[in-house]
Design a protein around this motif. Structure first.
Motif, PDB file in Angstrom:
ATOM      1  N   VAL A  95       0.843  -1.205   0.000  1.00 41.57           N
ATOM      2  CA  VAL A  95       0.000   0.000   0.000  1.00 41.57           C
ATOM      3  C   VAL A  95       0.874   1.249   0.000  1.00 41.57           C
ATOM      4  N   ALA A  96       2.024   1.194   0.666  1.00 40.87           N
ATOM      5  CA  ALA A  96       2.946   2.326   0.655  1.00 40.87           C
ATOM      6  C   ALA A  96       3.424   2.628  -0.762  1.00 40.87           C
ATOM      7  N   VAL A  97       3.663   1.593  -1.553  1.00 40.52           N
ATOM      8  CA  VAL A  97       4.068   1.799  -2.943  1.00 40.52           C
ATOM      9  C   VAL A  97       2.923   2.421  -3.741  1.00 40.52           C
ATOM     10  N   VAL A  98       1.701   1.956  -3.492  1.00 44.33           N
ATOM     11  CA  VAL A  98       0.535   2.548  -4.153  1.00 44.33           C
ATOM     12  C   VAL A  98       0.445   4.033  -3.836  1.00 44.33           C
ATOM     13  N   CYS A  99       0.664   4.388  -2.583  1.00 45.33           N
ATOM     14  CA  CYS A  99       0.592   5.794  -2.178  1.00 45.33           C
ATOM     15  C   CYS A  99       1.774   6.592  -2.714  1.00 45.33           C
ATOM     16  N   LEU A 100       2.943   5.964  -2.783  1.00 48.08           N
ATOM     17  CA  LEU A 100       4.110   6.622  -3.358  1.00 48.08           C
ATOM     18  C   LEU A 100       3.820   7.072  -4.787  1.00 48.08           C
ATOM     19  N   PHE A 101       3.153   6.211  -5.533  1.00 45.98           N
ATOM     20  CA  PHE A 101       2.827   6.543  -6.922  1.00 45.98           C
ATOM     21  C   PHE A 101       1.546   7.378  -7.020  1.00 45.98           C
ATOM     22  N   GLY A 102       0.461   6.878  -6.399  1.00 46.72           N
ATOM     23  CA  GLY A 102      -0.845   7.486  -6.607  1.00 46.72           C
ATOM     24  C   GLY A 102      -1.105   8.740  -5.809  1.00 46.72           C
ATOM     25  N   ALA A 103      -0.418   8.917  -4.661  1.00 51.98           N
ATOM     26  CA  ALA A 103      -0.658  10.094  -3.826  1.00 51.98           C
ATOM     27  C   ALA A 103       0.491  11.092  -3.872  1.00 51.98           C
ATOM     28  N   ALA A 104       1.703  10.626  -4.169  1.00 54.42           N
ATOM     29  CA  ALA A 104       2.858  11.522  -4.165  1.00 54.42           C
ATOM     30  C   ALA A 104       3.234  11.997  -5.562  1.00 54.42           C
ATOM     31  N   ILE A 105       3.223  11.106  -6.544  1.00 55.39           N
ATOM     32  CA  ILE A 105       3.726  11.456  -7.873  1.00 55.39           C
ATOM     33  C   ILE A 105       2.612  11.883  -8.821  1.00 55.39           C
ATOM     34  N   VAL A 106       1.537  11.114  -8.896  1.00 59.52           N
ATOM     35  CA  VAL A 106       0.470  11.414  -9.860  1.00 59.52           C
ATOM     36  C   VAL A 106      -0.181  12.782  -9.635  1.00 59.52           C
ATOM     37  N   PRO A 107      -0.474  13.208  -8.387  1.00 62.14           N
ATOM     38  CA  PRO A 107      -1.036  14.556  -8.230  1.00 62.14           C
ATOM     39  C   PRO A 107      -0.146  15.650  -8.803  1.00 62.14           C
ATOM     40  N   ASP A 108       1.179  15.483  -8.722  1.00 65.61           N
ATOM     41  CA  ASP A 108       2.078  16.458  -9.335  1.00 65.61           C
ATOM     42  C   ASP A 108       2.101  16.313 -10.854  1.00 65.61           C
ATOM     43  N   LEU A 109       1.886  15.103 -11.351  1.00 65.07           N
ATOM     44  CA  LEU A 109       1.829  14.888 -12.796  1.00 65.07           C
ATOM     45  C   LEU A 109       0.681  15.675 -13.425  1.00 65.07           C
ATOM     46  N   VAL A 110      -0.434  15.768 -12.715  1.00 66.33           N
ATOM     47  CA  VAL A 110      -1.609  16.458 -13.275  1.00 66.33           C
ATOM     48  C   VAL A 110      -1.652  17.931 -12.896  1.00 66.33           C
ATOM     49  N   VAL A 111      -0.739  18.374 -12.040  1.00 63.69           N
ATOM     50  CA  VAL A 111      -0.655  19.794 -11.675  1.00 63.69           C
ATOM     51  C   VAL A 111       0.786  20.252 -11.890  1.00 63.69           C
ATOM     52  N   GLY A 112       1.084  20.714 -13.060  1.00 61.45           N
ATOM     53  CA  GLY A 112       2.421  21.226 -13.361  1.00 61.45           C
ATOM     54  C   GLY A 112       3.318  20.256 -14.082  1.00 61.45           C
ATOM     55  N   GLY A 113       3.249  18.977 -13.702  1.00 68.95           N
ATOM     56  CA  GLY A 113       4.033  17.966 -14.406  1.00 68.95           C
ATOM     57  C   GLY A 113       5.192  17.422 -13.600  1.00 68.95           C
ATOM     58  N   VAL A 114       5.709  16.278 -14.030  1.00 72.18           N
ATOM     59  CA  VAL A 114       6.881  15.644 -13.423  1.00 72.18           C
ATOM     60  C   VAL A 114       7.791  15.124 -14.525  1.00 72.18           C
ATOM     61  N   ASN A 115       9.045  14.929 -14.173  1.00 75.70           N
ATOM     62  CA  ASN A 115      10.020  14.347 -15.095  1.00 75.70           C
ATOM     63  C   ASN A 115       9.898  12.827 -14.986  1.00 75.70           C
ATOM     64  N   ALA A 116       8.917  12.281 -15.690  1.00 77.82           N
ATOM     65  CA  ALA A 116       8.396  10.940 -15.428  1.00 77.82           C
ATOM     66  C   ALA A 116       9.408   9.818 -15.608  1.00 77.82           C
ATOM     67  N   PHE A 117      10.364   9.958 -16.506  1.00 74.45           N
ATOM     68  CA  PHE A 117      11.283   8.854 -16.784  1.00 74.45           C
ATOM     69  C   PHE A 117      12.742   9.240 -16.519  1.00 74.45           C
ATOM     70  N   TYR A 118      12.926  10.254 -15.684  1.00 75.61           N
ATOM     71  CA  TYR A 118      14.262  10.682 -15.306  1.00 75.61           C
ATOM     72  C   TYR A 118      14.960   9.562 -14.500  1.00 75.61           C
ATOM     73  N   PRO A 119      16.244   9.290 -14.706  1.00 75.82           N
ATOM     74  CA  PRO A 119      17.184   9.963 -15.603  1.00 75.82           C
ATOM     75  C   PRO A 119      17.306   9.327 -16.988  1.00 75.82           C
ATOM     76  N   LEU A 120      16.502   8.308 -17.281  1.00 74.19           N
ATOM     77  CA  LEU A 120      16.609   7.656 -18.585  1.00 74.19           C
ATOM     78  C   LEU A 120      16.192   8.599 -19.715  1.00 74.19           C
ATOM     79  N   HIS A 121      15.196   9.432 -19.441  1.00 75.54           N
ATOM     80  CA  HIS A 121      14.726  10.398 -20.443  1.00 75.54           C
ATOM     81  C   HIS A 121      14.380  11.686 -19.720  1.00 75.54           C
ATOM     82  N   ASP A 122      15.108  12.742 -20.010  1.00 78.02           N
ATOM     83  CA  ASP A 122      14.988  14.003 -19.280  1.00 78.02           C
ATOM     84  C   ASP A 122      13.961  14.915 -19.954  1.00 78.02           C
ATOM     85  N   GLN A 123      12.699  14.796 -19.528  1.00 77.90           N
ATOM     86  CA  GLN A 123      11.644  15.679 -20.030  1.00 77.90           C
ATOM     87  C   GLN A 123      10.470  15.672 -19.060  1.00 77.90           C
ATOM     88  N   PHE A 124       9.953  16.857 -18.754  1.00 80.41           N
ATOM     89  CA  PHE A 124       8.798  16.978 -17.882  1.00 80.41           C
ATOM     90  C   PHE A 124       7.521  16.722 -18.684  1.00 80.41           C
TER      91      PHE A 124
END
Length: 221
Positions: A95-124
């Motif tokens: 559940v911690a992994v679910v929250c790491l992705f769904g509560a920590a990363i995804v909300p930033d993805l939909v508000v402003g964006g994240v560098n989703a595949f860093y460091p393999l691909h550097d783009q927000f």
């Protein structure tokens, strides 16, 4: 951008619904810690421009943690996590992994964006848009734009040309100026922002999560 408190509020709501009887003070602290982890990349900004929403917000982080958990709990003959913390600890970890992705990363993805595949691909990347049904236009969605571009695309945002404002940044204030009346030659006042809730919806999440978490913790006692 969503504050760390908003991320934790979403995570505790998810944990309260997913953990069942395993939701208690100890598991709530584990969930909150896992959710706060990505935002710690702000500490790297002084030495790595663009680190915030890159180093800790890459999809590779939850993918790697999930792979380690699956290897330990599903493929090892003797699971270290299960032997040390039992089946309850395994459930909390997933559940911690679910929250790491769904509560920590995804909300930033939909508000402003994240560098989703860093460091393999550097783009927000940002996922934003609308989905609705209109009696005149039928189903309308703007999350995925399949139309040909009307003009050349802007240069992609990378850690080399873009960074988010963080609590470490002191920028010209939008509030009251200093007491010198803004006289010529005076230094413009600056401020640092410590976001709590920047929209009404996010502000509502905080007491809602506190109420649900409090009720569930009381039931666990």
């Amino acid at each position: 951008m969503p504050s760390t408190l908003v991320h934790v509020a979403i995570a505790l709501l998810l944990a309260a619904g997913l953990l069942g009887e395993a939701f208690d003070r100890r598991s709530a602290l584990v969930i909150a810690g896992a959710t706060i982890l990505p935002d710690l990349d702000v500490a790297l900004e002084p030495i790595l421009s663009g680190a915030h929403r890159s180093v800790g917000h890459t999809f590779l982080l939850p993918t790697l943690v999930l792979a380690v958990l699956l290897w330990d709990t599903q493929f090892r003959a003797d699971s270290w996590l299960r032997e040390r913390y039992g089946e309850r600890g395994v459930n909390v970890a997933f559940v911690a992994v679910v929250c790491l992705f769904g509560a920590a990363i995804v909300p930033d993805l939909v508000v402003g964006g994240v560098n989703a595949f860093y460091p393999l691909h550097d783009q927000f990347y940002t996922v934003d848009g609308r989905l609705f049904y209109s009696t005149d236009r039928g189903w309308v969605q703007t999350f995925v734009d399949l139309s040909p571009p009307a003009q050349p695309q802007d240069r992609p945002r990378t850690t080399g040309n873009f960074d988010f404002r963080t609590v470490l940044d002191a920028e010209p204030t939008l509030g009251q100026s200093g007491g010198d009346g803004g006289s010529a030659g005076s230094q413009q006042p600056v401020e640092r922002l410590f976001p709590v809730a920047m929209t009404g919806f996010r502000a509502w999440l905080l007491p809602l999560s506190a109420f649900v978490t409090g009720v569930r913790l009381r039931q666990a006692d």
